[in-house]
Design a protein around this motif. Sequence first.
Motif, PDB file in Angstrom:
ATOM      1  N   ASN A 150      10.061  -2.870  -4.154  1.00 29.07           N
ATOM      2  CA  ASN A 150      10.460  -1.335  -3.806  1.00 29.07           C
ATOM      3  C   ASN A 150      11.529  -0.791  -4.784  1.00 29.07           C
ATOM      4  O   ASN A 150      11.807   0.491  -5.201  1.00 29.07           O
ATOM      5  CB  ASN A 150      10.994  -0.520  -2.671  1.00 29.07           C
TER       6      ASN A 150
ATOM      7  N   LYS B 190       9.408  -8.147  -2.305  1.00 29.88           N
ATOM      8  CA  LYS B 190       8.751  -7.207  -1.033  1.00 29.88           C
ATOM      9  C   LYS B 190       9.712  -5.790  -1.807  1.00 29.88           C
ATOM     10  O   LYS B 190       9.734  -4.953  -1.879  1.00 29.88           O
ATOM     11  CB  LYS B 190       8.448  -6.573   0.300  1.00 29.88           C
TER      12      LYS B 190
ATOM     13  N   CYS C 135       9.864   4.647   2.640  1.00 33.27           N
ATOM     14  CA  CYS C 135       9.684   2.967   1.986  1.00 33.27           C
ATOM     15  C   CYS C 135      11.005   3.514   1.320  1.00 33.27           C
ATOM     16  O   CYS C 135      11.894   2.144   1.652  1.00 33.27           O
ATOM     17  CB  CYS C 135       8.486   2.355   1.614  1.00 33.27           C
TER      18      CYS C 135
ATOM     19  N   LEU D 254       1.246  -1.297  -0.003  1.00 32.38           N
ATOM     20  CA  LEU D 254       0.432   0.157  -0.008  1.00 32.38           C
ATOM     21  C   LEU D 254       1.328   1.013  -0.068  1.00 32.38           C
ATOM     22  O   LEU D 254       1.996   1.231   0.654  1.00 32.38           O
ATOM     23  CB  LEU D 254      -0.936   0.200   1.269  1.00 32.38           C
TER      24      LEU D 254
ATOM     25  N   GLU E  40       0.293   5.221   0.760  1.00 30.94           N
ATOM     26  CA  GLU E  40       0.664   6.358   1.976  1.00 30.94           C
ATOM     27  C   GLU E  40      -0.766   6.906   1.063  1.00 30.94           C
ATOM     28  O   GLU E  40       0.059   7.744   0.155  1.00 30.94           O
ATOM     29  CB  GLU E  40       1.744   7.170   2.978  1.00 30.94           C
TER      30      GLU E  40
HETATM   31  C1  UGA Z   1       5.455   3.471  -1.713  1.00 30.51           C
HETATM   32  C2  UGA Z   1       5.239   1.967  -2.131  1.00 30.51           C
HETATM   33  O1  UGA Z   1       4.770   3.056  -4.053  1.00 30.51           O
HETATM   34  C3  UGA Z   1       4.382   1.115  -2.343  1.00 30.51           C
HETATM   35  O2  UGA Z   1       3.735   0.186  -3.048  1.00 30.51           O
HETATM   36  C4  UGA Z   1       5.089   0.010  -0.651  1.00 30.51           C
HETATM   37  O3  UGA Z   1       3.628  -0.583  -0.333  1.00 30.51           O
HETATM   38  C5  UGA Z   1       5.492   1.804  -0.446  1.00 30.51           C
HETATM   39  O4  UGA Z   1       6.067   2.501  -0.050  1.00 30.51           O
HETATM   40  C6  UGA Z   1       6.000   0.882   1.172  1.00 30.51           C
HETATM   41  O5  UGA Z   1       7.109  -0.008   1.485  1.00 30.51           O
HETATM   42  O6  UGA Z   1       4.975   1.149   2.543  1.00 30.51           O
HETATM   43  P1  UGA Z   1       4.958   5.201  -0.538  1.00 30.51           P
HETATM   44  O7  UGA Z   1       6.194   5.308   0.265  1.00 30.51           O
HETATM   45  O8  UGA Z   1       3.655   5.944  -0.082  1.00 30.51           O
HETATM   46  O9  UGA Z   1       4.967   3.522  -1.320  1.00 30.51           O
HETATM   47  O10 UGA Z   1       4.364   6.538  -1.979  1.00 30.51           O
HETATM   48  P2  UGA Z   1       4.926   6.444  -3.358  1.00 30.51           P
HETATM   49  O11 UGA Z   1       3.803   6.559  -3.644  1.00 30.51           O
HETATM   50  O12 UGA Z   1       5.254   5.292  -3.997  1.00 30.51           O
HETATM   51  O13 UGA Z   1       5.784   7.552  -3.514  1.00 30.51           O
HETATM   52  C7  UGA Z   1       7.110   7.406  -3.146  1.00 30.51           C
HETATM   53  C8  UGA Z   1       8.220   8.503  -3.650  1.00 30.51           C
HETATM   54  O14 UGA Z   1       8.339   7.915  -4.674  1.00 30.51           O
HETATM   55  C9  UGA Z   1       7.261  10.383  -3.275  1.00 30.51           C
HETATM   56  O15 UGA Z   1       8.693  10.477  -2.490  1.00 30.51           O
HETATM   57  C10 UGA Z   1       6.888  10.938  -4.289  1.00 30.51           C
HETATM   58  O16 UGA Z   1       6.899  12.020  -4.962  1.00 30.51           O
HETATM   59  C11 UGA Z   1       7.769   9.516  -5.459  1.00 30.51           C
HETATM   60  N1  UGA Z   1       7.776   9.490  -7.004  1.00 30.51           N
HETATM   61  C12 UGA Z   1       6.923   8.501  -6.663  1.00 30.51           C
HETATM   62  C13 UGA Z   1       7.924  10.080  -7.905  1.00 30.51           C
HETATM   63  O17 UGA Z   1       9.720  11.322  -7.213  1.00 30.51           O
HETATM   64  N2  UGA Z   1       7.896  10.033  -9.235  1.00 30.51           N
HETATM   65  C14 UGA Z   1       6.457   9.207  -9.596  1.00 30.51           C
HETATM   66  O18 UGA Z   1       6.928   8.937 -10.550  1.00 30.51           O
HETATM   67  C15 UGA Z   1       6.251   8.510  -8.390  1.00 30.51           C
END
Ligand code: UGA
Length: 473
Positions: A231, A227, A283, A156, A158
Amino acid sequence: MSKNIPIAVVGSGYVGLVAAVCFAEIGHDVICVDNDERKVAALQGGDTLIHENYLPELLDRYRNSRVKFTTDLAHATREAQAIFIAVGTPQSETGDADLSYVEAVACEIARSIDSYKVIVEKSTVPVYTNEWIRRAIERNGVARNLFDVVSNPEFLREGTAVADFLHPDRIVVGADSERAAKVLGDIYAPLTTGEYYTQADLIPGVCSTDAPPALLNTSTKSAEIIKHASNAFLALKISFINAVSNLCEATDANVEQVARGIGLDSRIGPKFLRPGVGYGGSCFPKDVAAFRSVADQLGIDFNLLSEVEKINVQQKKRFLSKVRSALWTLRGKRLAVLGLAFKGETDDIRESPAIELVKMFIGEGCSISAYDPAAMKRTEEIMPASRHLRYTENAYSAAEDADALLILTDWAEFATLDLPKLQRVLRYPIVIDGRNLYDPTVMAESGFTYLSIGRPAAYPMRELASASANAHA
Ligand code: UGA
């Protein structure tokens, strides 16, 4: 009709709390355990503690009925058939995951096992953790036929955690015994059979009765690696597009067009190709480091992951240089900062690139007025307001009299600012967007100097017109 399986969830952080209310939503009785009495009291009283869509609704529906909150792990263990461990696995100084909380919980569970239990790792853990949990439980005197340890990683995000849990791309169950795999299969049956999606008041999402999520059965070790590898791969995708965005900047190409062009290849896919100020959160930074450390310990060269991290660090430095290039010098400049959370729709500031940048700008002698729709309270706890840092009530008061406006988090509301109003309040109409929320042409037409990531800079139409008139004179 699916069975109601009594479940205990240990840990009431993002993963534990969301899992607890979602298991209740699909028909199970859940006891959620946390050793922090204040947290438990707050949850019992209806405070969600974190900013997460649909969490208040589900907590309202099931609090103190199908989901009970307690500090008593022994009682929860005795009541439950499956015990999910969802406690923190913070990064240690060497980069590995610190598993001491997982170990402590496993030992405590062991002391209360009196009938067959499935212990499920839901926290993100390195490969072999499953075996260590099994050993710890055996060492505490529990017979091998009284328990199994399963790995059931959570994917999931956040902000969309509840919908992600109930409408997953896949459910991974790593079990080395059929008996344990069957218990997990029963727990997720309302999702995998599609039964949940017939419910009238379901949480909306992408899955349906015709397209329920797949459940993938694997070995425990494969599930643990799935997992970390997921990531790490997502972080790699982001660093890749960030590196490509730098190339686009150097050639006056447009990274949005490039991302679209490569993302349309179904083998690559369009998601996670948004360039920005680097990835953050609780994460990706931690998991990339932990996965690298696992590889190191196994004697495997996985330098690719170090490069992923390096690009991520560079990306913030490049943003600082971009701001400097727009403002000439930084000392004494007033900067409006929009966004402190590590991404939009969350109040989480852990490893937030926005916070790191704010610190870097203050270090350069700038003064900052910052606004974030949800993360200001948390930020203030670690960075109190000062001579150099002011928190404001909205985007426009942050922008008041600022030399430039910086967009550091992709909150939806930052993409729909009232541009004429912004023009009026800024000292200079300069916007430097670390999240590519605006169309450069629109910004130029609205009178802004607009710098973004991997796209040509845009200048106010007026300026361009007078520049070309001068050239023709
Ligand atoms: C991430 C994973 O997407 C989840 O699948 C996983 O379960 C989670 O880590 C975890 O291991 O608990 P999350 O950390 O909530 O989820 O956030 P993301 O939406 O993945 O974004 C992570 C970072 O990447 C953010 O700083 C976001 O701004 C950045 N990001 C994301 C980008 O810079 N570009 C993108 O295209 C996507």
